[in-house]
Design an enzyme around this catalytic site. Structure first.
Site, mmCIF file in Angstrom:
data_model
loop_
_atom_site.group_PDB
_atom_site.id
_atom_site.type_symbol
_atom_site.label_atom_id
_atom_site.label_comp_id
_atom_site.label_asym_id
_atom_site.label_seq_id
_atom_site.Cartn_x
_atom_site.Cartn_y
_atom_site.Cartn_z
ATOM 1 N N GLY A 36 0.503 -1.312 0.297
ATOM 2 C CA GLY A 36 -0.067 0.213 -0.085
ATOM 3 C C GLY A 36 1.294 1.543 -0.210
ATOM 4 O O GLY A 36 1.722 1.553 0.574
ATOM 5 N N VAL A 60 -3.938 2.365 16.477
ATOM 6 C CA VAL A 60 -5.368 2.016 17.474
ATOM 7 C C VAL A 60 -4.835 3.947 18.113
ATOM 8 O O VAL A 60 -3.395 4.428 18.642
ATOM 9 C CB VAL A 60 -5.267 1.504 19.036
ATOM 10 N N LYS A 98 -11.165 0.102 16.924
ATOM 11 C CA LYS A 98 -10.073 -0.110 18.050
ATOM 12 C C LYS A 98 -10.376 -0.235 19.473
ATOM 13 O O LYS A 98 -9.884 -0.487 19.826
ATOM 14 C CB LYS A 98 -10.157 1.798 17.855
#
Ligand SMILES: NC(=O)C1=CN([C@@H]2O[C@H](COP(=O)(O)OP(=O)(O)OC[C@H]3O[C@@H](n4cnc5c(N)ncnc54)[C@H](O)[C@@H]3O)[C@@H](O)[C@H]2O)C=CC1
Ligand SMILES: N[C@@H](CC=O)C(=O)O
Ligand code: NA
Length: 443
Positions: free
Chosen positions: A18, A139, A212
């Site tokens: 990515g 997170v 998260k």
């Protein structure tokens, strides 16, 4: 500062999957900081390839050799020592991570959606292969919170985690509060700034924060919690009237992720409550001063007391900081031998339904202004075992209309009792309308 260059040092092969908002920032740091990273790891980190959808596309902002771009992610991950996954989504990210681990690579990922959906599969694959699975960026972006939960606080007993863990929604709610800005316009700004997910529905509907919350609750309570088990409400229903109602209470509206350990009468842990929803929070509370796309996470632990982690939770550069920190950690483990923490799910506590969570409500009612109305409203609360903390009445119009607004703030009660109270108030003769209701968090 002169960096000790030791050309004879070994090199580790790093594959990047990515090259979007996060990937391009990671690639840039890997290249521009290569000497310092080598000195910190004790080996050079050789970027051997970057998997993208369209390798032929010009990427002038990413200072890497264009021949590194490839569409063949599957082949790339088979020859790497460390794989960085910043594609996002479930598939093909999951398959690529599993292939990478099977071929001996440690994995660093920012993919909370995948960890929230299928974290145990990834943990099991890492354990089977004897490699690392690190995910600090998943997170609250740059904020070190995964490592503190996995390592620093693992000797303590975490009781509660309360956080603003989505930058996009905090950005939107903050702008609604400070400038009365519109919803759609601020979401577009968050997208342009690289905060929002590829599909911003994941942000505004609370899916991102729920993933998260699942990760945080799993770490905090040594229990598997998946995103699907998290009670989730987004911010699309939050109105300017809600923001104004909060302001009248000297409060702000925030999208909160709340993870709580429940105990039985003997104090023994009996379950966990994990939820994401908008809530009013007093302006005097530290979370109320988390502005813009910033994130903050409060942790309450038995011995440590209250801890607060604050910083940038979204954006390419902040997220790449967390990714690179993980890359250095897993690279060091490869050189030294061994690996970091594995999954800890021994407590295996049940995740309770939202109705069992203890919450407080702020309820605004349009009522008739005549004798007996307050008593009839109060009896609905009493019938549901809900205790009222404050009631405020304001006569509407010029006083001739006999209408009033009644604002009730409750004490804590099971959420099921509170939602049943709202439903019963809706059907009450003396109540024209339940204008709004929202949970209240913080002292
Ligand atoms: N943007 C942010 O602020 C943060 C993002 N994250 C996470 O980081 C990950 C990446 O996010 P962004 O960079 O914002 O997303 P993005 O959409 O900007 O980038 C994703 C990249 O992956 C590429 N890609 C998609 N499918 C692919 C495939 N099959 N093979 C090769 N490449 C493929 C896309 O072309 C794109 O370049 C996600 O898991 C996201 O949740 C985590 C923290 C913060
Ligand atoms: N879309 C997310 C990015 C980080 O996780 C956010 O807005 O916080
Ligand atoms: Na983090």
């Amino acid at each position: 500062m002169a960096v000790p260059v030791r050309p004879a040092e070994p090199a580790l092969k790093v594959a990047l999957l990515g090259c979007g908002v996060v990937g391009s920032a990671v690639a840039t740091m890997l290249v521009t900081n290569a000497d310092d990273l080598a000195a910190r790891v004790g080996a050079r980190l050789d970027l051997i390839g970057i998997a993208v959808r369209r390798p032929e596309r010009a990427r002038p902002d990413v200072p890497v050799d264009p021949s590194l771009f490839t569409a063949d992610a599957d082949t790339l991950v088979r020859s790497a020592d460390v794989v960085i996954e910043v594609i996002g989504g479930i598939d093909p990210a999951r398959g690529l991570i599993l292939t990478a681990m099977k071929h001996g690579a440690s994995v660093v990922t920012a993919n909370k959606a995948l960890l929230g959906e299928d974290g145990p599969t990834l943990y099991a694959a890492a354990a089977d292969a004897g490699v690392d699975l690190y995910y600090e960026a998943a997170v609250a972006g740059a904020i070190p919170i995964v490592r503190p939960m996995r390592e620093s606080l693992v000797g303590d007993d975490v009781q509660r985690v309360l956080g603003i863990v989505n930058g996009t929604t905090n950005f939107v709610l903050d702008k609604m509060d400070s400038s009365g800005a519109g919803f759609a316009e601020t979401v577009e700004q968050a997208q342009a700034l690289g905060y929002a997910e590829a599909d911003p529905t994941a942000d505004v509907e609370g899916f991102d924060a729920a993933a998260k919350a699942a990760i945080l609750a799993s770490l905090a309570f040594h229990t598997r919690v998946s995103s699907a088990q998290v009670h989730r409400e987004g911010i699309t229903e939050v109105t300017a009237a809600d923001v104004q109602a909060a302001r009248e209470m000297d409060a702000v509206v925030k999208l909160l992720a709340i993870c709580e350990l429940l105990r039985d009468e003997s104090g023994v842990p009996s379950g966990v409550s994990v939820r994401v929803h908008p809530a009013m929070i007093k302006r005097s509370h530290p979370l109320a001063s988390v502005h813009d796309a910033y994130n903050a996470v409060f942790v309450e632990a038995r011995a440590a007391g209250e801890l607060m982690f604050y910083g940038r939770g979204a954006g390419g550069d902040p997220t790449s900081s967390a990714v690179l920190g993980d890359v250095v950690a897993v690279a060091r483990h490869r050189l030294a031998g061994g690996h970091g923490p594995v999954e800890s799910a021994y407590a295996d506590l049940p995740v309770v339904a939202m109705g069992e969570a203890m919450t407080r409500y702020h309820i605004s009612l349009a009522v008739a202004d005549r004798p007996g109305v307050l008593a009839s409203v109060a009896s609905v609360f009493a019938d549901h075992g809900v205790s009222i903390e404050t009631v405020r009445q304001r006569v509407l119009g010029d006083g001739e209309s006999s209408r009033a607004e009644l604002v009730v703030v409750t004490h804590r009660a099971p959420d099921a009792s509170l939602s049943a109270t709202v439903a019963a108030l809706t059907g009450l003769d003396t109540v024209d309308k339940v204008v709004s209701w929202m949970r209240v968090e913080g002292a």
